[in-house]
Design a protein around this motif. Sequence first.
Motif, short mmCIF file in Angstrom:
data_model
loop_
_atom_site.label_atom_id
_atom_site.label_comp_id
_atom_site.label_asym_id
_atom_site.label_seq_id
_atom_site.Cartn_x
_atom_site.Cartn_y
_atom_site.Cartn_z
N ILE A 213 0.70 -2.01 6.70
CA ILE A 213 1.35 -3.01 7.57
C ILE A 213 0.43 -4.22 7.70
O ILE A 213 -0.76 -4.09 8.03
CB ILE A 213 1.69 -2.39 8.93
CG1 ILE A 213 2.80 -1.33 8.74
CG2 ILE A 213 2.13 -3.46 9.93
CD1 ILE A 213 3.02 -0.44 9.93
N VAL B 228 2.72 1.44 5.41
CA VAL B 228 4.12 1.05 5.63
C VAL B 228 5.00 2.28 5.47
O VAL B 228 4.57 3.30 4.94
CB VAL B 228 4.57 -0.04 4.62
CG1 VAL B 228 3.78 -1.33 4.78
CG2 VAL B 228 4.52 0.46 3.18
N SER C 219 5.61 -4.50 -2.68
CA SER C 219 5.51 -4.24 -1.24
C SER C 219 4.03 -4.02 -0.93
O SER C 219 3.30 -3.46 -1.75
CB SER C 219 6.27 -2.96 -0.87
OG SER C 219 5.88 -2.50 0.42
N ASP D 96 6.50 -6.32 4.69
CA ASP D 96 6.11 -4.94 5.00
C ASP D 96 7.19 -4.14 5.74
O ASP D 96 6.94 -3.03 6.19
CB ASP D 96 4.79 -4.92 5.79
CG ASP D 96 4.83 -5.77 7.04
OD1 ASP D 96 5.91 -6.31 7.37
OD2 ASP D 96 3.77 -5.91 7.69
N ARG E 140 -0.92 -5.78 5.50
CA ARG E 140 -2.02 -5.66 4.52
C ARG E 140 -3.37 -5.53 5.25
O ARG E 140 -4.40 -5.97 4.76
CB ARG E 140 -2.07 -6.86 3.56
CG ARG E 140 -0.90 -6.94 2.60
CD ARG E 140 -0.92 -8.15 1.69
NE ARG E 140 -2.19 -8.30 1.00
CZ ARG E 140 -3.14 -9.16 1.36
NH1 ARG E 140 -3.01 -9.96 2.39
NH2 ARG E 140 -4.26 -9.21 0.67
N GLN F 233 10.76 1.38 2.33
CA GLN F 233 10.50 0.27 1.41
C GLN F 233 11.10 0.58 0.03
O GLN F 233 11.69 -0.27 -0.62
CB GLN F 233 8.99 0.01 1.28
CG GLN F 233 8.32 -0.52 2.53
CD GLN F 233 8.73 -1.94 2.89
OE1 GLN F 233 9.70 -2.16 3.61
NE2 GLN F 233 8.00 -2.91 2.36
N ASP G 232 -1.89 -3.72 -1.80
CA ASP G 232 -2.48 -4.61 -0.80
C ASP G 232 -3.35 -5.67 -1.49
O ASP G 232 -4.27 -6.20 -0.88
CB ASP G 232 -3.34 -3.82 0.20
CG ASP G 232 -2.54 -3.32 1.40
OD1 ASP G 232 -1.30 -3.45 1.39
OD2 ASP G 232 -3.17 -2.81 2.35
#
Length: 427
Positions: A129, A137, A125, A101, A131, A142, A152
């Motif tokens: 944050i 995030v 990704s 993350d 998950r 990313q 997620d």
Amino acid sequence: MSNAILLTNGRRVLAGGLVKSDVLITDGKIVAIDNEITAPSNAKKVDLHNNLITPGLVDVHVHLREPGYTNKETIATGSAAAAHGGFTTIAAMANLNPTCDTPERFKKQVQRNQTDGRVKILQYSPVTIGRAGKKVVNIANQFAAGARLFSDDGAGIQDAGVVYQAMKELARVGAPFCDHAQDNQLAQKGVINAGPVADRLSLPGMPAISETAQIARNLVIAQATGVHYHVCHVSTKESIDLIRHAKQIGINVTCEVTPHHLLLADADIKEDDAEFKMNPPLRRRIDQQACLIGLLDGTIDCIATDHAPHTDAEKHQGFLNSPNGIVGSETAFALLYTRFVKPGIFTLEQLIQWMSVKPQAIFNLPDVGLLRVGDPADIAIVDIDHQDEIMADQFFSKGHNTPFIGDKVYGMTKQTYVDGKLVYMEE
């Protein structure tokens, strides 16, 4: 001196039929495809014995479990399983420990995938944050680190405000929001589809509305933000009807279906056997039928395995105590070919489209899933003429958690090439 391989005496799908084909590979690229090619003097000749040549399959939904859960799978074993199933490109979900993350963790994960992977691995990704579904995030960072897919998966994001923020930021960078659609308050800690089978086995049921309500919410947010919204493992008739309508009114939505939701329904669960436990759960026969209709009419864009390995010990604890998931990398093509193509329910050309061409198209992946001159030589060689048995001791995956062990199938992979390199060959 260039490195040349001539694959000869194969067959490929062309204009709805099978035609004799040779493929010439030089330095990892396809340089010629024709019904007969004269081999250059330096070429290694490989006789395909009339087997099928397909583009390397593309699976946009797998779980490789490393780091954090290497007792279940590793990048090495999971990618070997993919190669065994004819997949040359896979996309790995971010439910890892720690999850990737931050840009540093993401780059480290990509490096791991490249070092240990036998096939091409695209890394997801997480959207939030840890998950945890609470804080998005840094999408821009990313993306700058190389992330092109965000999910997620394994958890639905419960907070609509978080989804709205994530979708706005993903729309800005042009990346998809890939969604495990589940409203936990409606899911009621169910372990099996709510209905007569759950009642017969005295197990807590998960109502179909827990998926459909979340998709409805997210479609509205996707419409407002313009993001590409991708629904993972769609499983209910109502969800598919919603997505069909959303496409008709111009919402940028795509979706995938798993082999197990096409092949099975909850009525196939005869006892408390967690090999049949997955999330979303196996639904009603009418949902299984809706998945097939959705594929055939274009509502469902592609097939993805949701390959989710677990240890035998974990899966032998019944529905209440076992984790969700089924392995699929090594069985998907053969099961679908046997159950749907051989009886004429859909064509081999359609199956290849859903398992290679369409995943490439919906996620705009570079030069994968196609069999064209000039492309990387990502190729699977498949035996569609002889029957095999699915046997756990032939799996490369650490996981054997599937109810399909012992099934007789056509369409097992004989060889797999990635960038012209042989990454799997039947013993």
